[in-house]
Structure formats: structure tokens, C-alpha cells
Design a protein around this motif. Sequence first.
Motif, mmCIF file in Angstrom:
data_model
loop_
_atom_site.group_PDB
_atom_site.id
_atom_site.type_symbol
_atom_site.label_atom_id
_atom_site.label_comp_id
_atom_site.label_asym_id
_atom_site.label_seq_id
_atom_site.Cartn_x
_atom_site.Cartn_y
_atom_site.Cartn_z
ATOM 1 N N ALA A 33 -24.983 -20.108 41.195
ATOM 2 C CA ALA A 33 -23.806 -19.795 40.386
ATOM 3 C C ALA A 33 -23.000 -21.064 40.090
ATOM 4 N N SER A 34 -22.870 -21.925 41.087
ATOM 5 C CA SER A 34 -22.108 -23.172 40.897
ATOM 6 C C SER A 34 -22.769 -24.058 39.830
ATOM 7 N N LYS A 35 -24.086 -24.041 39.793
ATOM 8 C CA LYS A 35 -24.805 -24.827 38.775
ATOM 9 C C LYS A 35 -24.611 -24.220 37.391
ATOM 10 N N TRP A 36 -24.686 -22.894 37.298
ATOM 11 C CA TRP A 36 -24.480 -22.228 36.014
ATOM 12 C C TRP A 36 -23.085 -22.516 35.469
ATOM 13 N N LEU A 37 -22.117 -22.678 36.375
ATOM 14 C CA LEU A 37 -20.733 -22.922 35.967
ATOM 15 C C LEU A 37 -20.421 -24.418 35.855
ATOM 16 N N ASN A 38 -21.477 -25.228 35.911
ATOM 17 C CA ASN A 38 -21.350 -26.689 35.763
ATOM 18 C C ASN A 38 -20.441 -27.335 36.808
ATOM 19 N N LEU A 56 -26.352 -7.998 43.946
ATOM 20 C CA LEU A 56 -26.802 -9.288 43.414
ATOM 21 C C LEU A 56 -26.855 -9.329 41.887
ATOM 22 N N PRO A 57 -27.486 -8.344 41.221
ATOM 23 C CA PRO A 57 -27.483 -8.395 39.750
ATOM 24 C C PRO A 57 -26.080 -8.289 39.161
ATOM 25 N N VAL A 58 -25.187 -7.577 39.847
ATOM 26 C CA VAL A 58 -23.801 -7.481 39.378
ATOM 27 C C VAL A 58 -23.136 -8.852 39.455
ATOM 28 N N PHE A 59 -23.349 -9.533 40.554
ATOM 29 C CA PHE A 59 -22.807 -10.886 40.743
ATOM 30 C C PHE A 59 -23.333 -11.831 39.666
ATOM 31 N N VAL A 60 -24.644 -11.791 39.427
ATOM 32 C CA VAL A 60 -25.266 -12.662 38.419
ATOM 33 C C VAL A 60 -24.679 -12.383 37.036
ATOM 34 N N PHE A 61 -24.518 -11.104 36.701
ATOM 35 C CA PHE A 61 -23.962 -10.728 35.396
ATOM 36 C C PHE A 61 -22.561 -11.305 35.215
ATOM 37 N N LYS A 62 -21.735 -11.203 36.256
ATOM 38 C CA LYS A 62 -20.359 -11.705 36.168
ATOM 39 C C LYS A 62 -20.323 -13.225 36.028
ATOM 40 N N VAL A 63 -21.208 -13.907 36.745
ATOM 41 C CA VAL A 63 -21.263 -15.367 36.653
ATOM 42 C C VAL A 63 -21.718 -15.795 35.267
ATOM 43 N N ARG A 64 -22.723 -15.113 34.737
ATOM 44 C CA ARG A 64 -23.229 -15.428 33.389
ATOM 45 C C ARG A 64 -22.140 -15.201 32.337
ATOM 46 N N ARG A 65 -21.397 -14.124 32.509
ATOM 47 C CA ARG A 65 -20.306 -13.825 31.580
ATOM 48 C C ARG A 65 -19.236 -14.910 31.647
ATOM 49 N N LYS A 66 -18.935 -15.351 32.860
ATOM 50 C CA LYS A 66 -17.967 -16.436 33.048
ATOM 51 C C LYS A 66 -18.474 -17.721 32.391
ATOM 52 N N ARG A 67 -19.755 -17.963 32.506
ATOM 53 C CA ARG A 67 -20.351 -19.158 31.904
ATOM 54 C C ARG A 67 -20.199 -19.123 30.380
ATOM 55 N N ARG A 68 -20.462 -17.963 29.783
ATOM 56 C CA ARG A 68 -20.342 -17.845 28.339
ATOM 57 C C ARG A 68 -18.916 -18.088 27.876
ATOM 58 N N LYS A 69 -17.959 -17.595 28.647
ATOM 59 C CA LYS A 69 -16.553 -17.824 28.306
ATOM 60 C C LYS A 69 -16.212 -19.303 28.357
ATOM 61 N N LEU A 70 -16.717 -19.983 29.371
ATOM 62 C CA LEU A 70 -16.475 -21.420 29.496
ATOM 63 C C LEU A 70 -17.098 -22.185 28.340
ATOM 64 N N GLN A 71 -18.299 -21.766 27.952
ATOM 65 C CA GLN A 71 -18.986 -22.439 26.856
ATOM 66 C C GLN A 71 -18.234 -22.263 25.532
ATOM 67 N N ARG A 72 -17.673 -21.064 25.325
ATOM 68 C CA ARG A 72 -16.931 -20.803 24.093
ATOM 69 C C ARG A 72 -15.622 -21.589 24.027
#
Length: 247
Positions: free
Chosen positions: A75-80, A230-246
Motif C-alpha cells: 500500500a505504501s508503494k502504491w501511495l508513492n 484484504l480486498p476491501v483494504f486494497v480497494f480503498k488504497v487504490r481509490r486513494k491512489r487515484r485521488k492522489l493522481q488526479r
Amino acid sequence: MSEKLVEILTIPFIDTNMDEFIHQMILPRIRNQEKTFVVTANPEIVEYANEHQDYKDIITKADYITPDGIGIIMASKWLNQPLQERITGFDLMNELFSIANEQALKVYLLGAEESVIEKAASKVHQQYPGINLIGYHHGYVDIEDETLAQSIADLEPDIILTALGFPRQEKWTSLHYPLFKKGLFMGVGGSFDVLAGKVNRAPLLWQKMRLEWLYRLIQEPSRWKRMLVLPVFVFKVRRKRRKLQRS
């Protein structure tokens, strides 16, 4: 020293490695008899904390939260904001045993079934003869019972390891922390079961392949419901990543 924190879904993790954490952060506090509260958190704990404010308040007041679980590192890597290293409760427990062995520190073990804690205590005696193991107690306790906590505090342990499972182990520490003059407190989940030989830790190959969670699930199929987080956690992290990217 200044401590870098990385926030994963509102939970602040210490960004360090095991050697630095032990020798530059933990050991000086033990030497200075500073009370220290360490939480080793995985995705399940992060999700639970975000759903239970009382528990979140407890762990975010801890001195350190370490990344226990490959999901936190990913998750930390996905969030840079890549965390340096996974620091698990089991590995940290063994590092603390080594230090206690070298310095004849006083250690208390609380948790697990009675037969398990007895075997775990025996293993500690065998593997770390220099440890001053001042006591142990099974985990089938009322976490609000102050009598047991006071009896442990009276022994003035340097290290108190609680294997009550989350959230009970962190709640126990939070409730009774004021009774103690010193000591490092850390919840270690099922680590006493591994120490006692009741449960096997994943072989190194499985660990390197990041499949330790699967190995444990195979050993303990009853954990499958807990894995659904676990999949719930991954989904939330991915969503957070997309927000950061935008942004």
C-alpha cells in the motif's frame, strides 16, 4: 532523532528498518526506563481501527506503529511513500528476546491458552537463558481486571508482551498503562502459538513470495472470514491512489 511517518488510510506508520528501530529507537528507551507502547499493524488492524474510533484512538496514541503485513508495504508503494521494511510482531518479539537475553532484562508474557503459554515460556528459558522471565499468564482473562495488571506492574518488567489478539491486547495495554512505572508493551497476536510449536510459521520461500498469509490460512482455515478484509483494504488504497493522481 526525527522519525518519518507514512500514513496508510489515516494510520501513521514508522518508516524505518528493524536494525534502526531496535538500536536507535527501542533500546535507548528501555535503557532510560521510558514506558513505550508499540503496535504492529496489518491491513486487518487498519480496517478495524477505521471502523472503531475507540480502538483507533488507542493505537494512534502508541509511540510507534510498525508495518506488520506485506499489504501495508504494498500500500505504501502504491501511495508513492514506500516504507523501508516490514517489521512483524514475531520478528520484533525475537529481537526483543535477544536484547533481553544479553542484558538480563525482566520479561513478562501474557496471552494464549494455558498449555501454549507454558510451552512458550519453556522455549524462552531454553533459547534465551539470560532472560529474567519474571512471569507469565494465559490470555483467558477479563482485560478490565486490574488485579492481574497490578500484580504484573509490581514485578516491574522491562518488556511486557501480550498475545491476546487485537483489539484486546491493545485495549489491555491502554487500560493498565498508568499502573506501570516503566516497560515496553507490545501486542504479538498469535506469536506465542508459533513459539510453542502449536502453529508453524511460513517457510522462508513462502515469506519471500509474500504468501505468508496463505500459508497461515491453510493451517487455520477458520481464519477465512478475517481474510475478507484484504480486498476491501486494497480497494480503498487504490481509490486513494487515484485521488492522489488526479490532484
